[in-house]
Design a protein around this motif. Structure first.
Motif, mmCIF file in Angstrom:
data_model
loop_
_atom_site.group_PDB
_atom_site.id
_atom_site.type_symbol
_atom_site.label_atom_id
_atom_site.label_comp_id
_atom_site.label_asym_id
_atom_site.label_seq_id
_atom_site.Cartn_x
_atom_site.Cartn_y
_atom_site.Cartn_z
ATOM 1 N N ASP A 266 0.133 -13.094 10.399
ATOM 2 C CA ASP A 266 -1.288 -13.342 10.126
ATOM 3 C C ASP A 266 -2.220 -12.564 11.055
ATOM 4 N N PRO A 267 -1.940 -12.539 12.376
ATOM 5 C CA PRO A 267 -2.864 -11.798 13.256
ATOM 6 C C PRO A 267 -2.961 -10.322 12.892
ATOM 7 N N LEU A 268 -1.875 -9.731 12.409
ATOM 8 C CA LEU A 268 -1.909 -8.327 12.001
ATOM 9 C C LEU A 268 -2.713 -8.149 10.723
ATOM 10 N N ALA A 269 -2.621 -9.122 9.826
ATOM 11 C CA ALA A 269 -3.354 -9.026 8.566
ATOM 12 C C ALA A 269 -4.858 -9.020 8.789
ATOM 13 N N HIS A 270 -5.306 -9.666 9.861
ATOM 14 C CA HIS A 270 -6.739 -9.745 10.128
ATOM 15 C C HIS A 270 -7.268 -8.554 10.933
ATOM 16 N N GLU A 271 -6.382 -7.700 11.418
ATOM 17 C CA GLU A 271 -6.819 -6.549 12.192
ATOM 18 C C GLU A 271 -7.451 -5.493 11.278
ATOM 19 N N PRO A 272 -8.677 -5.074 11.566
ATOM 20 C CA PRO A 272 -9.330 -4.083 10.708
ATOM 21 C C PRO A 272 -8.639 -2.726 10.690
ATOM 22 N N GLY A 273 -7.877 -2.408 11.747
ATOM 23 C CA GLY A 273 -7.206 -1.113 11.792
ATOM 24 C C GLY A 273 -5.813 -1.115 11.204
ATOM 25 N N VAL A 274 -5.416 -2.246 10.584
ATOM 26 C CA VAL A 274 -4.042 -2.378 10.093
ATOM 27 C C VAL A 274 -4.030 -2.631 8.591
ATOM 28 N N ARG A 275 -3.143 -1.953 7.910
ATOM 29 C CA ARG A 275 -2.836 -2.275 6.516
ATOM 30 C C ARG A 275 -1.472 -2.956 6.516
ATOM 31 N N LEU A 276 -1.487 -4.281 6.423
ATOM 32 C CA LEU A 276 -0.239 -5.035 6.409
ATOM 33 C C LEU A 276 0.251 -5.157 4.970
ATOM 34 N N THR A 277 1.470 -4.712 4.728
ATOM 35 C CA THR A 277 2.044 -4.731 3.385
ATOM 36 C C THR A 277 3.284 -5.604 3.372
ATOM 37 N N MET A 278 3.228 -6.690 2.592
ATOM 38 C CA MET A 278 4.406 -7.522 2.367
ATOM 39 C C MET A 278 5.113 -6.960 1.137
ATOM 40 N N VAL A 279 6.297 -6.409 1.341
ATOM 41 C CA VAL A 279 6.980 -5.657 0.279
ATOM 42 C C VAL A 279 7.941 -6.569 -0.475
ATOM 43 N N PRO A 280 7.718 -6.767 -1.778
ATOM 44 C CA PRO A 280 8.582 -7.664 -2.545
ATOM 45 C C PRO A 280 9.913 -7.014 -2.897
ATOM 46 N N PRO A 281 10.896 -7.820 -3.259
ATOM 47 C CA PRO A 281 12.189 -7.272 -3.701
ATOM 48 C C PRO A 281 11.997 -6.295 -4.856
ATOM 49 N N GLY A 282 12.804 -5.258 -4.851
ATOM 50 C CA GLY A 282 12.745 -4.260 -5.920
ATOM 51 C C GLY A 282 11.788 -3.124 -5.657
ATOM 52 N N GLN A 283 10.994 -3.233 -4.573
ATOM 53 C CA GLN A 283 10.053 -2.174 -4.226
ATOM 54 C C GLN A 283 10.504 -1.475 -2.946
ATOM 55 N N PRO A 284 10.329 -0.166 -2.829
ATOM 56 C CA PRO A 284 10.736 0.532 -1.600
ATOM 57 C C PRO A 284 9.776 0.228 -0.459
ATOM 58 N N LEU A 285 10.280 0.324 0.761
ATOM 59 C CA LEU A 285 9.415 0.222 1.920
ATOM 60 C C LEU A 285 8.549 1.474 1.987
ATOM 61 N N PRO A 286 7.270 1.353 2.295
ATOM 62 C CA PRO A 286 6.369 2.518 2.234
ATOM 63 C C PRO A 286 6.761 3.603 3.233
ATOM 64 N N GLY A 287 6.757 4.830 2.764
ATOM 65 C CA GLY A 287 7.154 5.946 3.606
ATOM 66 C C GLY A 287 6.155 6.280 4.691
ATOM 67 N N ASP A 288 4.920 5.783 4.564
ATOM 68 C CA ASP A 288 3.913 6.086 5.574
ATOM 69 C C ASP A 288 3.753 4.981 6.614
ATOM 70 N N ALA A 289 4.681 4.033 6.639
ATOM 71 C CA ALA A 289 4.567 2.925 7.590
ATOM 72 C C ALA A 289 4.707 3.423 9.026
ATOM 73 N N ALA A 290 3.821 2.951 9.895
ATOM 74 C CA ALA A 290 3.965 3.232 11.321
ATOM 75 C C ALA A 290 4.976 2.285 11.955
ATOM 76 N N LEU A 291 5.069 1.066 11.403
ATOM 77 C CA LEU A 291 5.970 0.043 11.936
ATOM 78 C C LEU A 291 6.535 -0.755 10.777
ATOM 79 N N ILE A 292 7.855 -0.966 10.809
ATOM 80 C CA ILE A 292 8.517 -1.893 9.895
ATOM 81 C C ILE A 292 8.977 -3.085 10.719
ATOM 82 N N ILE A 293 8.653 -4.288 10.260
ATOM 83 C CA ILE A 293 9.078 -5.503 10.957
ATOM 84 C C ILE A 293 10.046 -6.270 10.064
#
Length: 486
Positions: A266-293
């Motif tokens: 949640d704290p990351l989702a509220h950060e204006p400088g962050v695009r937090l992406t919750m990736v559902p099953p069947g979708q690839p992890l984004p290639g432009d991610a700076a961090l995967i958690i």
């Protein structure tokens, strides 16, 4: 002592948020108010008194300005598979049951629920009780401890919550009256309509029809409340739409099948400088991610296989080759190691599986669960953090491995690669402290907003309480609550 129970026409109608808002509203009026949920089903848990309760009840305790207690959620069900779940009573795991077995045995847990109820209400002016699911699920009524079974045992009057956003709210409320037995229906003293959009006057006739057909009093129509978006969601079901926020850098979280403690992010989702992406099953992890958690999970071995089945292990490998950062929390940390051993069959059949191999650590699953609130600092930048541990298993690192965190107890936690790009730890809510979150974002090329998550949530609770004062007949609600039987 007064008490009222919010039950819903279905799951996810907003009961948890409304209970939190009412708890803050009444606390602001000077009442000693506490939340109570007899039975919760969720993999989002929090630490309370050395045990665990549903995360929603911890939020409601915060709303009440009360210390979280295991009595606020005496029975917690944590799904491990589609048919089986871990059963937690008074904060401690008592075993794992299949769905059919739990339905057979749940009536036996009513005594544990009533013990907690008696202890909790003894020191309170007001108890706000939250139901689970719906009382209209009459196929589950025998042995019920979550809705009318508890309400009638404790003599607590009920207010029914209907969700107009999903449609059919008139039928869902009137239909509830139609299918439940007369004694259960007599426990319901009113209803509220939640999540209304548009001109409320257009619903005047529908509102009157519900009152006429049920004989229950309407206590208000509550609109979509912006403050609710600042609060942690109770369950991962709300993430099914793979919500993404805007921002300069992308942080991706794969939605594991048994994902747990989703409010870590949640704290990351509220950060204006962050695009937090919750990736559902069947979708690839984004290639432009700076961090995967890799998030926490209720079933590490099962979800490691699930991760591989989605091809996310391949996406992670490509991400690491590109120089991206990788973090594992709790079960995600266990996955980053060399192996996960389960010799005693804690998660299923005894086995040892290979981890993803990014950190030189090995985890052995054990029946003992560690549940503790923690504070400390990160070793690489000496920034503070607060959080909690709630996990089974012990993770062993090679002697030369650098730990990620130093707890104020003197213990170390986690591991970090020599180049600092790959790390893991057991600490939930790691990003709540603004200094800790800011340090992570600075390494990714972004700037934190400096807002403590607790402060953000606290402000949202006050805003929610103020809105409920406007839209709910609180005096009528209190009058209903005073009909509870001591």
């Amino acid at each position: 002592m007064a008490a009222v129970m919010l039950q819903g026409t279905g799951s996810d109608v907003g009961k948890s948020v409304l209970v939190a808002g009412l708890c803050r509203l009444l606390a602001n009026r000077g009442l000693k108010v506490v939340p109570f949920k007899p039975q919760n089903m969720s993999n989002n848990a929090a630490v309370a008194q050395g045990g665990e309760i549903g995360r929603a009840q911890a939020l409601q305790a915060m709303a009440s300005r009360a210390v979280p207690s295991i009595d606020m959620n005496p029975v917690l069900i944590k799904p491990q598979s589609d048919t089986g779940a871990q059963v937690v009573v008074h904060g401690k795991v008592i075993g794992t049951l299949g769905a059919a077995d739990y339905q057979h045995h749940k009536g036996e847990l009513l005594s544990a629920v009533m013990q907690s109820w008696d202890r909790l209400r003894a020191g309170a002016d007001m108890v706000i009780v939250e139901g689970a699911g719906s009382p209209a699920e009459i196929n589950l009524r025998a042995g019920d401890i979550a809705n009318m079974g508890f309400a009638r045992a404790a003599g607590v009057p009920v207010v029914l919550v209907g969700d107009i956003d999903r449609g059919g709210v008139i039928a869902s409320i009137v239909g509830t009256k139609a299918v439940i037995d007369e004694a259960d229906a007599a426990m319901i003293h009113g209803f509220v309509i939640n999540k209304f959009r548009g001109d409320v006057r257009l619903f005047d006739d529908g509102y009157a029809q519900i009152e006429q057909r049920t004989g229950w009093s309407g206590l208000g129509v509550i609109p979509w409340l912006a403050a609710a978006r600042q609060l942690p969601a109770e369950d991962a079901v709300v993430l099914d739409a793979a919500a993404a926020t805007d921002g300069a850098i992308t942080i991706a979280v794969p939605m594991l099948s048994r994902i747990a403690n989703v409010d870590d992010f949640d704290p990351l989702a509220h950060e204006p400088g962050v695009r937090l992406t919750m990736v559902p099953p069947g979708q690839p992890l984004p290639g432009d991610a700076a961090l995967i958690i890799l998030p926490g999970t209720k079933a590490t071995i099962t979800d490691l296989a699930f991760l591989r089945a989605q091809g996310w292990d391949i996406d992670i490998a490509a991400h690491v080759r590109r120089g991206g950062a990788l973090l594992g929390i709790c079960g995600g940390y266990q996955m980053l190691g060399q192996a996960i051993e389960d010799p005693d069959g804690v998660e299923g059949a005894p086995e040892t599986v290979a981890g993803l191999g990014y950190l030189p650590v090995t985890t052995r699953l054990t029946a003992d669960k560690r549940m503790v609130d923690v504070t400390g600092t990160s070793l690489r930048d000496d920034q503070p953090f607060t959080g909690y541990e709630i996990h089974v298993g012990q993770t062993r690192a090679l002697p030369q491995v650098q730990p990620l965190l130093r707890l104020d107890s003197g213990e170390h936690d986690g591991a970090i690669s020599p180049d600092g790009r790959i790390a893991g730890c057991y600490i939930h809510r790691l990003f709540d402290h603004p200094a800790q979150r800011g340090a992570w974002l600075a390494r990714l090329g972004a700037q934190g907003d400096g807002v403590a998550q607790q402060h953000r949530v606290d402000q949202a609770l006050d805003s929610l309480a103020a809105s409920l004062e406007d839209y709910v007949d609180i005096d009528r609600l209190l009058a209903i609550a005073r009909h509870s039987h001591d």
